[in-house]
Structure formats: C-alpha cells, structure tokens
Design a protein around this motif. Structure first.
Motif, PDB file in Angstrom:
ATOM      1  N   GLY A 258       0.744  -1.253  -0.112  1.00 53.82           N
ATOM      2  CA  GLY A 258      -0.062  -0.148   0.114  1.00 53.82           C
ATOM      3  C   GLY A 258       0.918   1.124   0.070  1.00 53.82           C
ATOM      4  N   HIS A 259       2.305   1.101   0.042  1.00 57.92           N
ATOM      5  CA  HIS A 259       3.041   2.295   0.064  1.00 57.92           C
ATOM      6  C   HIS A 259       2.968   3.114  -1.282  1.00 57.92           C
ATOM      7  N   SER A 260       2.416   2.421  -2.195  1.00 57.27           N
ATOM      8  CA  SER A 260       2.347   3.365  -3.597  1.00 57.27           C
ATOM      9  C   SER A 260       1.243   4.248  -3.496  1.00 57.27           C
ATOM     10  N   LYS A 261       0.119   3.962  -2.703  1.00 56.47           N
ATOM     11  CA  LYS A 261      -0.933   4.728  -2.543  1.00 56.47           C
ATOM     12  C   LYS A 261      -0.489   6.084  -1.586  1.00 56.47           C
ATOM     13  N   VAL A 263       2.481   7.083  -1.470  1.00 57.65           N
ATOM     14  CA  VAL A 263       3.314   7.982  -2.211  1.00 57.65           C
ATOM     15  C   VAL A 263       2.609   8.644  -3.154  1.00 57.65           C
ATOM     16  N   LYS A 264       1.540   8.264  -3.634  1.00 60.92           N
ATOM     17  CA  LYS A 264       0.586   9.261  -4.693  1.00 60.92           C
ATOM     18  C   LYS A 264      -0.106  10.199  -4.001  1.00 60.92           C
ATOM     19  N   SER A 265      -0.522   9.985  -2.562  1.00 61.24           N
ATOM     20  CA  SER A 265      -1.343  10.976  -1.873  1.00 61.24           C
ATOM     21  C   SER A 265      -0.139  12.312  -1.427  1.00 61.24           C
ATOM     22  N   ILE A 266       1.113  11.723  -1.158  1.00 64.20           N
ATOM     23  CA  ILE A 266       2.099  12.725  -0.780  1.00 64.20           C
ATOM     24  C   ILE A 266       2.249  13.525  -2.062  1.00 64.20           C
ATOM     25  N   GLU A 267       2.349  12.727  -3.517  1.00 63.68           N
ATOM     26  CA  GLU A 267       2.667  13.617  -4.645  1.00 63.68           C
ATOM     27  C   GLU A 267       1.818  14.567  -4.806  1.00 63.68           C
ATOM     28  N   ASN A 268       0.225  14.113  -4.695  1.00 60.24           N
ATOM     29  CA  ASN A 268      -0.869  14.963  -5.188  1.00 60.24           C
ATOM     30  C   ASN A 268      -0.591  16.390  -4.237  1.00 60.24           C
ATOM     31  N   ALA A 269      -0.353  16.004  -2.807  1.00 63.23           N
ATOM     32  CA  ALA A 269      -0.377  17.062  -1.900  1.00 63.23           C
ATOM     33  C   ALA A 269       0.681  18.109  -2.282  1.00 63.23           C
TER      34      ALA A 269
END
Ligand SMILES: Cc1cc2nc3c(=O)[nH]c(=O)nc-3n(C[C@H](O)[C@H](O)[C@H](O)COP(=O)(O)OP(=O)(O)OC[C@H]3O[C@@H](n4cnc5c(N)ncnc54)[C@H](O)[C@@H]3O)c2cc1C
Length: 310
Positions: A258-261, A263-269
């Motif tokens: 679930g790390h990729s999720k 990563v995605k939310s930190i990238e979006n933020a």
C-alpha cells in the motif's frame, strides 16, 4: 516457495530494510525483482534469462564504496564545494505554513524564514509534525510510514582473538533461526582502512521490524547480546578492544504493502502546495544510491520550476 522466502528473501530484506518480508511491498522496496517477475513470469526464470546480460554495478567498479573516514565526509565535502550556500545546522524545523505563496518556516530556536521553494529530506514522522497546520492530509500521509528500529554495534578485536578469517562481506541470518542479531558485517575486510594493521572490525546489526523489543532494552544489554551473537560463529577468543554502538528507535522507513498509495497522496499534496519537493528516503528507496538519485531528480525539477518563473 516458503523455503526460498525464508532463506533467500528474508535475510536480504532484513539486510536492506531490517524489514518483515510478509509486510513489505515488493514493488516499492525491490522494483528490480518485481520487474523480473513481471517480465519473465518468475524470479528464477528471470535470473536465468538475465544470466548473460551485463547488469549495472552496485557502486563504482562494482564494489562496496564509502567515503574515507566515513559517510559524514559526504556532507563535509559538499559544504566545502558549495561555499555560496548558507547552512543553518542544529536548528530543526518546527512548523511550516503557506503565507502569500511562500513557505513560512519556524524553527526550534524560534527563527523564522520565508522561502519560494521547499525541499524536505528529514524523516517522514518529523515532516508530518511540521506540516500539521499547513496541510493535515499531507501530514496524515507522512505519518502513515512506519519506521523500524535498529541497533548497530562495532567491535574491534586483535586479529589473534578472532578465529574466523573474515574473508568476505559478512553474513545475514534467516529469521527462522531465531537469533537475537540480524547479521554481522566484516567492516575491516570491506574497508581495510577502518582498522589498523593486525586488528579486525566487526559490525553487528540488531532490531528491525521483527524485533521491536530492542527499543525497550538498555544499550549495555544489547551490546552483550550482540557479542554473544557472534561469539560462536566467528570463534571469538578474547575481549573486544573497542566497542561503539548506536540505537535508533526509528531507523528505517518500511514501505509496507500500500506504500504506492501513500506515495501518490504525498505527491498530490506536494503538487497542490506547489514548489514543494519530498526527498530523502521517505518515498522512493532507502539506499544511499536511491536517495542520491531522488536528490538529482529534485534538483532538476527545482531548476526547471525556477527558470519557468523567471
Ligand atoms: C543501521 C543502518 C545501516 C544502513 N546501511 C546502509 C548501507 O550499507 N547502504 C545504503 O545504501 N543504505 C544504508 N542504510 C540506509 C541509508 O543510510 C538511509 O536510508 C539514508 O542515509 C537516509 O538518508 P536521508 O537523507 O533520507 O536521511 P538521514 O540521513 O536520516 O537525514 C535526515 C536529516 O534530517 C534532519 N532532520 C531531522 N529533523 C529535522 C527537522 N525538524 N528539521 C530539519 N532537519 C531535520 C536530521 O538531522 C538528518 O540530518 C542504512 C540505514 C541504517 C539505519
């Protein structure tokens, strides 16, 4: 199968992440292995197919590398080569806010700064704290990354007191062996300049995600366990002449499934905040090589963004 996991994958996972292979994400932690499986339909099929293909070295010349005098010299070197950069050390960031399109930073010593761009390369649980007021979702995502503890102790022996020839890199122990140590590195064999002539230096690693109990143990007790852990394997006959140790309660980020999720939310933020870059070992790999690659990518993006606004 299970045996390959316990004797091949588990020691490798504890050697790199000090982690638990049943919890970690293969794709996030070992993308090359995940790629082998995806491309060739299996780990061994992939290794056999790639046997004759030349793979890239782990470091210059394909040997383990470090800085003479230790890793700290990467930073002292950098500071010498970047004389025009103003460094402020020993004053951690406490709080970050976005004020009039700038990052407003408050530090532990109550200093305040405004910056157009912000690169974060501290542990994620620290960043989670200082971003609380600016963006609670970013703060929550950063806080989801779990850290494993580690205890490292270096023993210096007279070579007469070690029966083992220590001709190699060291060894990692499969968790099924139920030992208190994760493994040992033959530091004086890997980096001969780190021990004087006639002496041997062994570095023992304990802890990791499967052994959180080390956090509550006194360091002196852990040192004794570490010594006991190498006694038989290396044939230790005398007392160590040098003992140095360090305990990190939160040492290595664990890229769980679930790390990729995350990563995605930190990238979006970061994208929404604008001009915010998350580096270090938080997202894209924990090896020094991974962190260096991430830093180069951030530097490139940062320059592009600065140029675009000139
Ligand atoms: C025991 C151990 C052995 C390892 N062995 C290897 C190895 O052999 N090879 C390899 O490639 N990798 C190894 N690793 C992994 C690798 O060392 C790390 O992943 C890497 O060094 C992390 O770099 P970083 O810059 O992200 O974090 P760090 O080097 O931890 O730097 C984080 C920085 O953030 C600063 N900071 C903290 N709080 C604040 C704040 N509030 N404000 C501002 N700054 C702050 C800290 O002072 C620190 O300087 C090992 C890790 C451990 C723990």
């Amino acid at each position: 199968g299970k045996e390959a996991c316990e004797y091949l994958i588990s020691p490798m996972v504890s050697g790199v992440f000090a982690g638990d292979p049943y919890k970690l994400s293969l794709k996030s932690c070992f993308p090359v292995i995940a790629d082998l499986e995806e491309t060739y339909g299996g780990l061994f099929k992939g290794m056999l197919k790639k046997k004759n293909k030349k793979s890239g070295p782990a470091g210059p010349g394909g040997v383990l590398t470090s800085y003479k005098g230790g890793l700290i010299n990467s930073l002292t070197d950098l500071s010498k080569k970047t004389k025009s950069v103003e460094y402020r050390l020993g004053d951690g960031v406490n709080r970050v806010e976005k004020v009039h399109d700038k990052f407003h930073i408050k530090t532990a010593s109550a200093n305040e700064f405004d910056f157009d761009h912000l690169v974060v390369a501290c542990p994620s649980y620290v960043a989670s704290e200082f971003f609380k007021d600016m963006d609670s979702e970013l703060s929550d995502s950063l806080n989801k990354i779990h850290y494993a503890p580690a205890f490292v102790v270096g023993f210096g022996f007279d070579e007469e007191d070690v029966k083992h020839d220590m001709d190699g890199f060291g060894y990692l122990i499969p968790p099924t062996e139920n030992r208190k140590i994760l493994g040992a590195l033959f530091t004086s064999s890997i980096f001969p300049e780190r021990a004087p002539e006639g002496k041997k230096l062994v570095r023992v690693i304990m802890g990791g995600d499967r052994n959180p109990w080390i956090v509550g143990k006194p360091e002196e007790e852990l040192v004794l366990m570490a010594l006991e852990g190498i006694n038989d394997t290396l044939g230790i006959k005398g007392h160590p002449e040098v003992v140095q140790y360090f305990k990190w309660n939160m040492a290595i980020p664990q890229y769980y499934q679930g790390h990729s999720k995350i990563v995605k939310s930190i990238e979006n933020a970061s994208e929404s905040a604008g001009n915010l870059y998350i580096g270090g070992n938080i997202l894209y790999g924990i090896g020094i090589n991974d962190c260096t690659r991430t830093s180069f990518e951030i530097a490139k993006k940062l320059l592009e963004n600065i140029k675009a606004h000139q």
